[in-house]
Design an enzyme around this catalytic site. Structure first.
Site, PDB file in Angstrom:
ATOM      1  N   LYS A  17       0.194   4.236  -0.313  1.00 26.89           N
ATOM      2  CA  LYS A  17      -0.432   5.427   0.285  1.00 26.89           C
ATOM      3  C   LYS A  17      -0.176   6.646  -0.611  1.00 26.89           C
ATOM      4  CE  LYS A  17      -0.179   3.169   4.752  1.00 26.89           C
ATOM      5  NZ  LYS A  17      -0.050   3.260   6.194  1.00 26.89           N
TER       6      LYS A  17
ATOM      7  N   GLU B 198      -6.782   4.610   7.845  1.00 27.88           N
ATOM      8  CA  GLU B 198      -6.559   6.033   7.576  1.00 27.88           C
ATOM      9  C   GLU B 198      -7.788   6.660   6.927  1.00 27.88           C
ATOM     10  OE1 GLU B 198      -2.823   5.516   5.539  1.00 27.88           O
ATOM     11  OE2 GLU B 198      -1.939   4.893   7.435  1.00 27.88           O
TER      12      GLU B 198
ATOM     13  N   ASN C 115       0.876  -1.171   0.000  1.00 31.14           N
ATOM     14  CA  ASN C 115       0.000   0.000   0.000  1.00 31.14           C
ATOM     15  C   ASN C 115       0.914   1.221   0.000  1.00 31.14           C
ATOM     16  OD1 ASN C 115      -1.768   2.064   0.470  1.00 31.14           O
ATOM     17  ND2 ASN C 115      -2.393   1.385   2.518  1.00 31.14           N
TER      18      ASN C 115
ATOM     19  N   HIS D 240      -9.464   1.118   4.809  1.00 30.02           N
ATOM     20  CA  HIS D 240      -8.200   1.318   5.523  1.00 30.02           C
ATOM     21  C   HIS D 240      -8.429   2.239   6.717  1.00 30.02           C
ATOM     22  CE1 HIS D 240      -4.113   2.481   6.472  1.00 30.02           C
ATOM     23  NE2 HIS D 240      -3.726   1.389   5.829  1.00 30.02           N
TER      24      HIS D 240
ATOM     25  N   GLY E 227       2.717   2.346  10.823  1.00 32.36           N
ATOM     26  CA  GLY E 227       3.670   3.444  10.697  1.00 32.36           C
ATOM     27  C   GLY E 227       4.395   3.801  11.981  1.00 32.36           C
TER      28      GLY E 227
ATOM     29  N   GLU F 288      -5.233  -4.983  10.498  1.00 29.31           N
ATOM     30  CA  GLU F 288      -4.209  -3.963  10.752  1.00 29.31           C
ATOM     31  C   GLU F 288      -4.500  -3.245  12.062  1.00 29.31           C
ATOM     32  OE1 GLU F 288      -2.267  -2.659   6.782  1.00 29.31           O
ATOM     33  OE2 GLU F 288      -3.985  -1.390   7.125  1.00 29.31           O
TER      34      GLU F 288
ATOM     35  N   SER G  49       3.564  -2.029  10.379  1.00 28.55           N
ATOM     36  CA  SER G  49       5.015  -2.112  10.560  1.00 28.55           C
ATOM     37  C   SER G  49       5.584  -3.474  10.179  1.00 28.55           C
ATOM     38  CB  SER G  49       5.403  -1.735  11.999  1.00 28.55           C
ATOM     39  OG  SER G  49       5.041  -0.389  12.264  1.00 28.55           O
TER      40      SER G  49
HETATM   41  P1  13P Z   1       3.129   0.441   7.674  1.00 26.18           P
HETATM   42  O1  13P Z   1       3.608  -0.875   7.101  1.00 26.18           O
HETATM   43  O2  13P Z   1       3.871   1.613   7.159  1.00 26.18           O
HETATM   44  O3  13P Z   1       3.020   0.374   9.157  1.00 26.18           O
HETATM   45  O4  13P Z   1       1.633   0.627   7.122  1.00 26.18           O
HETATM   46  C1  13P Z   1       0.748  -0.430   7.221  1.00 26.18           C
HETATM   47  C2  13P Z   1      -0.460  -0.105   6.455  1.00 26.18           C
HETATM   48  O5  13P Z   1      -1.223   0.769   6.821  1.00 26.18           O
HETATM   49  C3  13P Z   1      -0.712  -0.853   5.229  1.00 26.18           C
HETATM   50  O6  13P Z   1      -1.972  -0.617   4.747  1.00 26.18           O
END
Ligand code: 13P
Length: 254
Positions: free
Chosen positions: A11, A96, A9, A94, A172, A166, A213
């Site tokens: 982003k 976010e 992803n 997601h 992150g 997740e 992560s």
């Molecule tokens: P990170 O791997 O940067 O923690 O992000 C995970 C994520 O949100 C994947 O969709």
């Protein structure tokens, strides 16, 4: 036997030019590791170029979001019919998007239906935040998210879906869930919720990713867990060598 699936992803990262260059660098992985399904999810504007660069390869392409309506006055949005034929997968729900853009369980369900209606395979994200985790609410919350996401879906439709667990506190932050905890939620909570909806046999075929992560240092231990079938990878998927290492380690574990 569930085929492991690693999805990057990206982003809000990489311009179309950078995305294509990166996608080309990943091309050799497709033939090197046929045991692992790979997907990259660039920003919308890079999708046509990345899809073209990866056409005919075994690396799939996914979008990061989709609107639930077919078309209309929804400034800035992209519908499933626009993505159909361009991408294989679409990330839906997601954290976010739930956190910053007000996506509710109900909208997630509508987006899933829109995606499935256009032949797109949803990667549906669920997961608890830190406060919920510390309050012991993880299992109830995640099971509820799964049931809401799958509301009204036939088994045939549900079979197109990949679920990504997740935990928000792990995204992150460099702080991943322990493989044991991640696998417990994937198995005892997510897979069990699916079993409750579609039966135990069906749930055994469902692919459930871990996200938060995930990197080349922890993917081996994560993939060694019985109920983790891959990863949805943010930051670590933006570096070709790290992503390749994750694919290689995953292939070795299977
Ligand atoms: P990170 O791997 O940067 O923690 O992000 C995970 C994520 O949100 C994947 O969709």
């Amino acid at each position: 036997m569930r085929k492991p699936i690693l999805a990057g992803n990206w982003k809000m990262n990489k311009t179309p030019a950078e995305a294509v260059e990166f996608a080309r660098a990943l091309l050799p992985l497709a033939t090197r590791y046929p045991q692992v399904e790979m997907v990259v999810c660039p920003p919308f504007v890079a999708l046509p170029a990345v899809a073209e660069a990866l056409a005919g390869s075994r690396i799939g392409v996914g979008a990061q979001n989709v609107h639930w309506e077919k078309n209309g006055a929804f400034t800035g949005e992209v519908s499933a019919s626009m993505l159909a034929g361009l991408v294989d997968y679409v990330i839906i729900g997601h954290s976010e998007r739930r956190q910053y853009f007000g996506e509710t369980d109900e909208l997630v369900n509508r987006k899933i239906k829109a995606a499935l209606g256009h032949g797109l395979k949803p990667i549906v994200c669920v997961g608890e935040d830190l406060a919920q985790n510390e309050a012991g609410m993880t299992d109830t919350l995640v099971a509820g998210q799964v049931r809401a996401a799958f509301a009204g879906l036939t088994a045939e439709q549900a079979g197109q879906i990949v679920i990504a667990y997740e935990p928000i506190w792990a995204i992150g932050t460099g702080k991943n869930a322990t493989p044991e905890d991640a696998s417990r939620v994937c198995g005892q909570v997510v897979r069990r919720a699916i079993a409750g909806l579609y039966g135990a046999g069906f749930s055994q075929a469902m692919r459930i990713q871990y996200g938060g992560s995930a990197n080349d240092k922890n993917i081996g231990d994560l993939m060694a867990m019985p109920d983790i079938d891959g990863a949805l990878i943010g930051g670590a998927s933006l570096k070709a060598d790290v992503f390749e290492a994750m694919v290689r380690i995953t292939a070795e574990r299977r």
